[in-house]
Design a protein around this motif. Structure first.
Motif, PDB file in Angstrom:
ATOM      1  N   GLY A  14       0.750  -1.265  -0.092  1.00 46.19           N
ATOM      2  CA  GLY A  14       0.123   0.060   0.093  1.00 46.19           C
ATOM      3  C   GLY A  14       0.818   1.263  -0.112  1.00 46.19           C
ATOM      4  N   ASP A  84      -3.289  -3.539  -5.855  1.00 52.66           N
ATOM      5  CA  ASP A  84      -2.836  -3.847  -4.558  1.00 52.66           C
ATOM      6  C   ASP A  84      -3.709  -4.887  -3.822  1.00 52.66           C
ATOM      7  OD1 ASP A  84      -1.901  -3.364  -1.977  1.00 52.66           O
ATOM      8  OD2 ASP A  84      -2.537  -1.507  -1.531  1.00 52.66           O
ATOM      9  N   ARG A 127       1.986  -0.381  12.852  1.00 50.98           N
ATOM     10  CA  ARG A 127       1.228   0.467  11.816  1.00 50.98           C
ATOM     11  C   ARG A 127      -0.094   1.069  12.380  1.00 50.98           C
ATOM     12  NH1 ARG A 127      -0.892  -2.457   6.368  1.00 50.98           N
ATOM     13  NH2 ARG A 127      -1.819  -3.829   7.794  1.00 50.98           N
TER      14      ARG A 127
HETATM   15 MG    MG Z   1      -2.253  -2.461   2.246  1.00 50.55          MG
END
Ligand code: MG
Ligand code: AP5
Ligand code: ZN
Length: 214
Positions: A14, A84, A127
């Motif tokens: 991403g 993606d 993340r």
């Molecule tokens: Mg991703």
């Protein structure tokens, strides 16, 4: 330019896809983002996908393929696109190939971002994802200007439900059994390029630009 991104969960698909899309002026199509937007908006598709996603399992092929085939035929995809998170299984790769053949198109690049499992587990816990626009950050490697607040839209950042360590392990297992075979599939088509995803984000991007010849 028609590109697909391969790589384990958390490899940086991403992150890189967003940068490539900007640089090349083509849309970034993330099936994960599409499902998350559907969950957030309470759609029927979102309700169907959520159970699988929360367990770290793949959403069934039939819920994904038509959606993507439809999306890549929209007007903004005329100059190309970056997929993606799709294809993620051999049947998905075959469905895509068939759909592209039918409209006289073919993929230009399959970019495989290589990162080891140990590396991934460390990365995912850091993340953070924006609940508003879906942008992703990392508490150490890509922090926001103000902690917990999205740089782009100002909304709140969260740890994704499927980024809990036990679910990440399940996603890695699913990746090895169902998605990794795509590497040989695209190598056989002569469009595979492998990139060392343990480097800095900037260096990974630089390597990708060289491969794309941009
Ligand atoms: Mg991703
Ligand atoms: P999806 O959203 O596609 O998740 P994924 O493949 O597991 O990948 P991620 O988005 O978690 O990782 P990424 O590679 O994009 O990494 P990122 O750039 O964020 O799918 C979610 C779920 O939806 C699936 O589990 C499945 O259930 C379902 N689904 C989606 N598509 C499907 C399909 N086709 N078929 C069936 N089911 C489907 O980076 C990760 C972190 O690392 C970030 O914090 C980032 O800032 C940081 N980072 C990135 N690059 C670097 C670097 N070079 N150095 C240090 N940190 C870095
Ligand atoms: Zn945001």
């Amino acid at each position: 330019m028609k590109i697909i991104m391969l790589g384990a969960p958390g490899a940086g698909k991403g992150t890189q896809a967003k940068m490539i899309a900007e640089k090349c002026g083509i849309p970034h199509i993330s099936t994960g983002d599409i499902f998350r937007a559907n969950i957030k908006n309470g759609t029927e598709l979102g309700a169907k996908a959520k159970g699988y996603m929360d367990q770290g399992l793949l959403v069934p092929d039939e819920l994904v393929c038509d959606l993507v085939v439809d999306r890549i035929q929209q007007a903004d995809c005329e100059k190309g696109y970056i997929l993606d998170g799709f294809p993620r299984t051999i049947p998905q790769a075959k469905a895509l190939e068939e759909a592209l053949n039918a409209i006289g198109q073919k993929l230009d690049f399959a970019l495989d971002i290589e990162v080891s499992d140990e590396h991934i587990i460390n990365r995912m816990s850091g993340r953070r994802a924006c609940v508003g626009c879906g942008a992703t950050y990392h508490v150490i490697f890509n922090p926001t200007k103000v902690e917990g607040v999205c740089d782009i839209c100002g909304d709140t950042l969260i740890l994704r439900d499927d980024d809990k360590p036990e679910t990440v392990e399940k996603r890695l297992e699913v990746y090895h059994s169902q998605t990794k075979p795509l590497i040989d599939f695209y190598a056989a088509e002569n469009i595979l390029a492998e990139i060392d995803g343990t480097q800095s984000m900037e260096k990974v991007f630089e390597d990708i630009m060289k491969i794309l010849g941009v």
